[in-house]
Scaffold this motif. Structure first.
Motif, mmCIF file in Angstrom:
data_model
loop_
_atom_site.group_PDB
_atom_site.id
_atom_site.type_symbol
_atom_site.label_atom_id
_atom_site.label_comp_id
_atom_site.label_asym_id
_atom_site.label_seq_id
_atom_site.Cartn_x
_atom_site.Cartn_y
_atom_site.Cartn_z
ATOM 1 N N TRP A 10 0.691 -1.239 0.108
ATOM 2 C CA TRP A 10 -0.032 -0.130 0.085
ATOM 3 C C TRP A 10 0.889 1.233 0.053
ATOM 4 O O TRP A 10 1.880 1.293 0.692
ATOM 5 C CB TRP A 10 -0.976 0.230 1.228
ATOM 6 N N ARG A 11 0.542 2.442 -0.883
ATOM 7 C CA ARG A 11 1.379 3.511 -0.914
ATOM 8 C C ARG A 11 0.197 4.766 -0.881
ATOM 9 O O ARG A 11 -0.824 4.645 -1.632
ATOM 10 C CB ARG A 11 2.325 3.445 -2.058
ATOM 11 N N LYS A 12 0.524 5.887 -0.266
ATOM 12 C CA LYS A 12 -0.245 6.907 -0.351
ATOM 13 C C LYS A 12 -0.159 7.434 -1.719
ATOM 14 O O LYS A 12 0.865 7.842 -2.113
ATOM 15 C CB LYS A 12 0.063 7.854 0.794
ATOM 16 N N SER A 13 -1.369 8.255 -2.263
ATOM 17 C CA SER A 13 -1.320 8.878 -3.262
ATOM 18 C C SER A 13 -0.138 9.906 -3.183
ATOM 19 O O SER A 13 -0.454 11.030 -2.202
ATOM 20 C CB SER A 13 -2.645 9.353 -3.571
ATOM 21 N N CYS B 222 -7.286 11.520 1.490
ATOM 22 C CA CYS B 222 -6.300 10.976 1.094
ATOM 23 C C CYS B 222 -6.660 9.444 0.560
ATOM 24 O O CYS B 222 -7.662 8.820 1.452
ATOM 25 C CB CYS B 222 -5.065 10.702 2.178
ATOM 26 N N GLU C 248 -4.940 5.263 -0.772
ATOM 27 C CA GLU C 248 -3.950 4.647 -0.762
ATOM 28 C C GLU C 248 -4.250 3.569 -1.901
ATOM 29 O O GLU C 248 -5.366 3.249 -2.159
ATOM 30 C CB GLU C 248 -3.642 3.875 0.539
ATOM 31 N N THR D 150 -7.558 6.198 3.205
ATOM 32 C CA THR D 150 -6.245 6.289 4.165
ATOM 33 C C THR D 150 -6.730 6.388 5.696
ATOM 34 O O THR D 150 -6.410 5.723 6.748
ATOM 35 C CB THR D 150 -5.338 7.509 3.882
ATOM 36 N N ARG E 246 -9.221 2.748 6.744
ATOM 37 C CA ARG E 246 -8.893 1.589 6.189
ATOM 38 C C ARG E 246 -9.719 0.289 6.511
ATOM 39 O O ARG E 246 -9.686 -0.558 5.665
ATOM 40 C CB ARG E 246 -7.457 1.180 6.737
#
Length: 64
Positions: free
Chosen positions: A8-11, A20, A22, A35, A38
């Motif tokens: 998982w990565r944040k925009s 936000c 992810e 985000t 979750r």
């Protein structure tokens, strides 16, 4: 899509804004989640759908 999303990565566009999302990797596409919430789950897209979505974003289709 039966596998769970990984990595998982944040925009990069989220910065310090409260809206936000992810993105997680799936073997056959991608998943997106909120985000801040979750536990609510995630939306999945296969690789064709994800590619079309990214193309639409890059073309400005969803710009306000």
């Amino acid at each position: 899509m039966k596998s769970a999303p990984t990595n998982w990565r944040k925009s990069g566009r989220s910065h310090q804004v409260s809206n936000c999302v992810e993105v997680g990797s799936l073997g056959t596409g991608a998943a997106v989640r909120d985000t801040k919430n979750r536990a609510a789950g995630y939306l999945t897209a296969d690789s064709t759908q994800w590619s079309a979505f990214l193309t639409a974003i890059k073309s400005g289709r969803y710009d306000r």
